[in-house]
Design an enzyme around this catalytic site. Structure first.
Site, PDB file in Angstrom:
ATOM      1  N   SER A 100       7.483   8.811   1.675  1.00 35.87           N
ATOM      2  CA  SER A 100       6.132   8.265   1.639  1.00 35.87           C
ATOM      3  C   SER A 100       5.039   9.193   2.138  1.00 35.87           C
ATOM      4  O   SER A 100       3.869   8.968   1.839  1.00 35.87           O
ATOM      5  CB  SER A 100       6.079   6.966   2.450  1.00 35.87           C
ATOM      6  OG  SER A 100       6.368   7.217   3.818  1.00 35.87           O
ATOM      7  N   HIS A 154       9.046   2.949  -2.416  1.00 39.93           N
ATOM      8  CA  HIS A 154       7.958   3.642  -3.112  1.00 39.93           C
ATOM      9  C   HIS A 154       8.333   4.059  -4.528  1.00 39.93           C
ATOM     10  O   HIS A 154       7.566   4.758  -5.193  1.00 39.93           O
ATOM     11  CB  HIS A 154       7.529   4.874  -2.310  1.00 39.93           C
ATOM     12  CG  HIS A 154       6.959   4.544  -0.970  1.00 39.93           C
ATOM     13  ND1 HIS A 154       5.627   4.258  -0.768  1.00 39.93           N
ATOM     14  CD2 HIS A 154       7.557   4.431   0.252  1.00 39.93           C
ATOM     15  CE1 HIS A 154       5.423   3.985   0.510  1.00 39.93           C
ATOM     16  NE2 HIS A 154       6.579   4.084   1.148  1.00 39.93           N
ATOM     17  N   LYS A 192       4.507  -3.253  -1.919  1.00 35.96           N
ATOM     18  CA  LYS A 192       3.987  -2.105  -2.666  1.00 35.96           C
ATOM     19  C   LYS A 192       3.792  -2.497  -4.133  1.00 35.96           C
ATOM     20  O   LYS A 192       2.838  -3.185  -4.456  1.00 35.96           O
ATOM     21  CB  LYS A 192       4.885  -0.914  -2.432  1.00 35.96           C
ATOM     22  CG  LYS A 192       4.807  -0.522  -0.942  1.00 35.96           C
ATOM     23  CD  LYS A 192       5.721   0.484  -0.482  1.00 35.96           C
ATOM     24  CE  LYS A 192       5.476   0.868   0.973  1.00 35.96           C
ATOM     25  NZ  LYS A 192       5.672  -0.220   1.956  1.00 35.96           N
TER      26      LYS A 192
END
Length: 400
Positions: A186, A214, A245
């Site tokens: 990240s 992610h 996310k």
């Protein structure tokens, strides 16, 4: 009497010195109003958001919002209980069914946060006498999961297949081993060489857990993550992820094909001893996940945005964390804390919000501005972003 806060004195002094210069606190931004997945009002100014994890722009999707409102009306605001008591509603099971369909797995387990998903899975799977082998740059939730359990912790150099194999080769052949990897890291936005790493893990008899926080949504043919794109789905034992996310809400999960997986619902402490997600949250998550199964156009646009912004920043003269666009995260590397804060402030004053990152969130001596793109960023917005970086970079002296 010992002041238990004295260990934070250096950080307190550093923060005070920073704020005394007149800059805003980079870690205390308030969104006055959020108007879309890509824009907000901050201190009365229209601001483009380039520092969220809203990769697929699902937070304002009409179907997602409608599902949340319907569940709120029908089931109330919260469960007030754990999943193993009164906290499993029909919506929680539907969310797990959506995950199983999305990932093509036999089992899915929803946690109250992504942090708890790592904390619970890692600390429960590997116990005393077992070994957890993890990348040195792993997320805090992965490290905390290691520390919560009683397993031995073995680190290997970031993204080094060679060092991973060296560490595995030194461990007892008959010991339980869990290799923990991340699809996308990240801070710099770089991806793991999962094909090679999973092969090495299996060579030494280790189970593999991949965190796709992610990567979910835009990697792989079905958007499942880097592990899908690398073609190692059959050799990965557990996939952990988050709803905060690409899914656009909050919560965490683990999916797996392990035949004994469901016993974790009885022994995983961060699952058993935490109140379950509100009905409106699991309803929005399930709806979003099902829509992400058909989001090829969104994925293509996000990749176009990422490649354009990455190349544009390089052309302006900025140093980036990766040589090419590897994910939706682009890290702009800066030489020191002062320059990083000044650049962050200059961008905010122009109407652009990005994340500022510094140690210990980054490796020692590493300062950066982290840009997180969204599939809903328009071509015009990407152009605006590049213009703001050029103007701020010249004003601060980061670029010629």
């Amino acid at each position: 009497m010992t002041d238990l806060f004295s260990k934070f004195d250096a950080l307190i002094a550093e923060r005070k010195a920073l704020l005394d210069t007149g800059v805003r606190d980079p870690f205390a931004i308030v969104m006055d109003k959020v108007t879309s997945p890509t824009e907000a009002v901050i201190q009365g100014r229209r601001t483009i958001l380039l520092g969220t994890y809203n990769y697929m722009g699902m937070t304002f999707d009409p179907d997602v919002i409608a599902a949340g409102k319907k569940a709120l009306d029908e089931y109330g605001s919260g469960t007030t209980g754990s999943r193993v008591l009164n906290g499993t509603y029909q919506g929680h099971k539907e969310c797990e069914e959506a995950l199983k369909e999305f990932y093509g797995t036999d089992h899915a387990m929803v946690f109250s946060t992504g942090y708890q998903a790592n904390l619970g899975m890692i600390s429960t799977i590997a116990g005393k006498g077992d070994y957890i082998i993890l990348d040195a740059d792993s997320h805090a939730s992965i490290y905390d999961g290691c520390w919560l359990g009683n397993a031995e912790i073995v680190r290997f150099r970031h993204n080094s297949v060679e060092d991973l194999e060296k560490r595995l080769a030194r461990l007892p052949a008959d010991a339980g081993k869990l290799v923990v990897l991340e699809g996308v890291y990240s801070m710099l936005g770089d991806i793991a060489p999962l094909k090679e790493m999973v092969a090495v893990a299996k060579k030494y008899g280790a189970m593999v857990l991949v965190d796709e926080a992610h990567g979910m949504g835009f990697f792989g043919e079905n958007g499942r993550g880097v592990f899908e794109e690398a073609g190692v789905a059959d050799d990965v034992d557990f996939v952990v992820g988050t709803f905060s996310k690409s899914v656009g809400t909050v919560g965490g999960f683990c999916v797996s094909n392990h035949p004994k997986f469901d016993v974790l619902r009885l022994v995983c402490r961060p699952y058993v001893f935490t109140a379950s997600l509100p009905p409106s949250v699991v309803a929005t998550a399930a709806t979003s996940i099902r829509k992400l199964m058909h989001a090829a156009d969104k994925r293509a646009h996000l990749w176009k945005n990422s490649k354009r912004l990455h190349q544009g920043l390089r052309d302006l003269g900025f140093t980036l964390g990766t040589e090419n666009a590897q994910s939706a995260i682009i890290a702009v590397m800066l030489p020191d804390m002062e320059t990083t804060v000044r650049m962050w402030q200059a961008l905010l004053e122009l109407g652009l919000y990005v994340n500022m990152a510094r140690p210990p969130a980054t490796p020692a001596g590493t300062f950066l501005l982290r840009c997180s793109l969204c599939a809903e960023h328009s071509d015009d917005q990407v152009g605006e972003i590049l213009g703001m970086f050029e103007q701020a970079g010249k004003a601060v002296g980061c670029i010629a």
